[in-house]
Design a protein around this motif. Structure first.
Motif, PDB file in Angstrom:
ATOM      1  N   VAL A 129       4.700 -19.469  26.353  1.00  0.00           N
ATOM      2  CA  VAL A 129       3.710 -18.406  26.174  1.00  0.00           C
ATOM      3  C   VAL A 129       4.441 -17.068  26.169  1.00  0.00           C
ATOM      4  O   VAL A 129       5.291 -16.813  27.022  1.00  0.00           O
ATOM      5  N   LEU A 130       4.089 -16.224  25.201  1.00  0.00           N
ATOM      6  CA  LEU A 130       4.636 -14.876  25.109  1.00  0.00           C
ATOM      7  C   LEU A 130       3.480 -13.897  25.193  1.00  0.00           C
ATOM      8  O   LEU A 130       2.518 -13.996  24.434  1.00  0.00           O
ATOM      9  N   ILE A 131       3.558 -12.978  26.142  1.00  0.00           N
ATOM     10  CA  ILE A 131       2.640 -11.844  26.177  1.00  0.00           C
ATOM     11  C   ILE A 131       3.429 -10.717  25.540  1.00  0.00           C
ATOM     12  O   ILE A 131       4.436 -10.275  26.085  1.00  0.00           O
ATOM     13  N   ASP A 132       2.993 -10.290  24.357  1.00  0.00           N
ATOM     14  CA  ASP A 132       3.829  -9.365  23.578  1.00  0.00           C
ATOM     15  C   ASP A 132       3.189  -8.007  23.390  1.00  0.00           C
ATOM     16  O   ASP A 132       1.984  -7.832  23.560  1.00  0.00           O
ATOM     17  N   GLY A 133       4.031  -7.044  23.052  1.00  0.00           N
ATOM     18  CA  GLY A 133       3.582  -5.694  22.732  1.00  0.00           C
ATOM     19  C   GLY A 133       3.808  -4.717  23.868  1.00  0.00           C
ATOM     20  O   GLY A 133       3.682  -5.056  25.039  1.00  0.00           O
ATOM     21  N   ARG A 134       4.164  -3.517  23.486  1.00  0.00           N
ATOM     22  CA  ARG A 134       4.388  -2.470  24.477  1.00  0.00           C
ATOM     23  C   ARG A 134       3.081  -2.111  25.166  1.00  0.00           C
ATOM     24  O   ARG A 134       2.018  -2.146  24.543  1.00  0.00           O
ATOM     25  N   PHE A 135       3.175  -1.769  26.447  1.00  0.00           N
ATOM     26  CA  PHE A 135       2.004  -1.293  27.171  1.00  0.00           C
ATOM     27  C   PHE A 135       1.630   0.077  26.626  1.00  0.00           C
ATOM     28  O   PHE A 135       2.468   0.979  26.541  1.00  0.00           O
ATOM     29  N   LEU A 136       0.359   0.242  26.249  1.00  0.00           N
ATOM     30  CA  LEU A 136      -0.141   1.518  25.751  1.00  0.00           C
ATOM     31  C   LEU A 136      -1.189   2.036  26.736  1.00  0.00           C
ATOM     32  O   LEU A 136      -2.278   1.442  26.860  1.00  0.00           O
ATOM     33  N   LEU A 137      -0.837   3.097  27.421  1.00  0.00           N
ATOM     34  CA  LEU A 137      -1.705   3.644  28.453  1.00  0.00           C
ATOM     35  C   LEU A 137      -3.094   3.962  27.901  1.00  0.00           C
ATOM     36  O   LEU A 137      -4.108   3.698  28.557  1.00  0.00           O
ATOM     37  N   GLU A 138      -3.166   4.480  26.681  1.00  0.00           N
ATOM     38  CA  GLU A 138      -4.462   4.831  26.102  1.00  0.00           C
ATOM     39  C   GLU A 138      -5.300   3.604  25.747  1.00  0.00           C
ATOM     40  O   GLU A 138      -6.499   3.724  25.464  1.00  0.00           O
ATOM     41  N   GLN A 139      -4.700   2.406  25.792  1.00  0.00           N
ATOM     42  CA  GLN A 139      -5.439   1.165  25.544  1.00  0.00           C
ATOM     43  C   GLN A 139      -5.502   0.286  26.792  1.00  0.00           C
ATOM     44  O   GLN A 139      -5.832  -0.894  26.709  1.00  0.00           O
ATOM     45  N   ARG A 140      -5.189   0.870  27.943  1.00  0.00           N
ATOM     46  CA  ARG A 140      -5.205   0.104  29.200  1.00  0.00           C
ATOM     47  C   ARG A 140      -6.597  -0.472  29.440  1.00  0.00           C
ATOM     48  O   ARG A 140      -7.602   0.177  29.226  1.00  0.00           O
ATOM     49  N   ASN A 141      -6.597  -1.731  29.887  1.00  0.00           N
ATOM     50  CA  ASN A 141      -7.843  -2.405  30.223  1.00  0.00           C
ATOM     51  C   ASN A 141      -7.551  -3.330  31.394  1.00  0.00           C
ATOM     52  O   ASN A 141      -6.900  -4.357  31.225  1.00  0.00           O
ATOM     53  N   LEU A 142      -8.031  -2.982  32.551  1.00  0.00           N
ATOM     54  CA  LEU A 142      -7.745  -3.743  33.769  1.00  0.00           C
ATOM     55  C   LEU A 142      -8.507  -5.067  33.837  1.00  0.00           C
ATOM     56  O   LEU A 142      -8.265  -5.868  34.729  1.00  0.00           O
ATOM     57  N   LYS A 143      -9.400  -5.314  32.891  1.00  0.00           N
ATOM     58  CA  LYS A 143     -10.172  -6.555  32.877  1.00  0.00           C
ATOM     59  C   LYS A 143      -9.507  -7.656  32.048  1.00  0.00           C
ATOM     60  O   LYS A 143      -9.975  -8.783  32.017  1.00  0.00           O
ATOM     61  N   LEU A 144      -8.426  -7.331  31.367  1.00  0.00           N
ATOM     62  CA  LEU A 144      -7.736  -8.314  30.532  1.00  0.00           C
ATOM     63  C   LEU A 144      -6.961  -9.300  31.394  1.00  0.00           C
ATOM     64  O   LEU A 144      -6.384  -8.929  32.413  1.00  0.00           O
TER      65      LEU A 144
END
Length: 171
Positions: A129-144
């Motif tokens: 399993v790969l969780i990919d992509g840079r963290f984007l603060l403006e797209q933060r979602n603590l429910k994911l």
């Protein structure tokens, strides 16, 4: 270059499916705004990776009477330490039957596949399993589940390598 480890956590239930152990590598050049683990950007943060730690990880994954699902590898940026992680990943495949490998990366699946550095693609091939992509603060979602921002994906690597395109997991 010596790979450094920021932390090793046994019995983790947050970073992936099931009861797992988690290895946090040091070093990351992405420098995502709002990163939860910015201390690990430094490639020399923590302690040097050692054969003793590798033996401990393998033994911990194979603990009798404990159902350990696998190893989660986070960072820092694990793929910027691909050369240092290849031996461990190969040993898990060889010596830890039924254990999976999850990796969190700021790189996308497509970026890893297109990279000229063969060690990155080889490390990906050991991954489940790969969780990919840079963290984007403006797209933060603590429910994911298992990711911090909407742009990040949870990818079934084995299926994605067959189809040559990202196959998302249901989470």
């Amino acid at each position: 270059m010596t790979m450094y480890i920021a932390d090793y956590k046994r019995f983790d239930v947050i970073n992936g499916k099931g009861l797992r152990h988690s290895l946090f590598t040091s070093g990351c050049t992405h420098h995502c705004k709002g990163c939860f683990n910015a201390a690990t950007w430094n490639f020399k943060y923590g302690t040097p990776y050692s054969s003793e730690l590798e033996e401990r990880i393998i033994a911990d994954l194979n603990m009798p009477d404990v159902n350990i699902a696998g190893l989660s590898i986070l960072g820092g940026e694990p793929f910027q330490n691909a050369d240092g992680l290849l031996g461990l990943a190969a040993r898990i495949r060889r010596d830890c039957r039924g254990k999976d490998i999850w990796i969190w990366s700021g790189y996308t699946f497509e970026e890893i596949m297109a990279d000229a550095d063969e060690s990155k693609r080889e490390l990906l091939s050991y991954c489940d399993v790969l969780i990919d992509g840079r963290f984007l603060l403006e797209q933060r979602n603590l429910k994911l589940k298992w990711r911090g921002s909407e742009n990040q994906r949870v990818i079934d690597v084995k299926q994605s390598l067959i189809t040559k395109q990202p196959v998302l997991m249901n989470c």
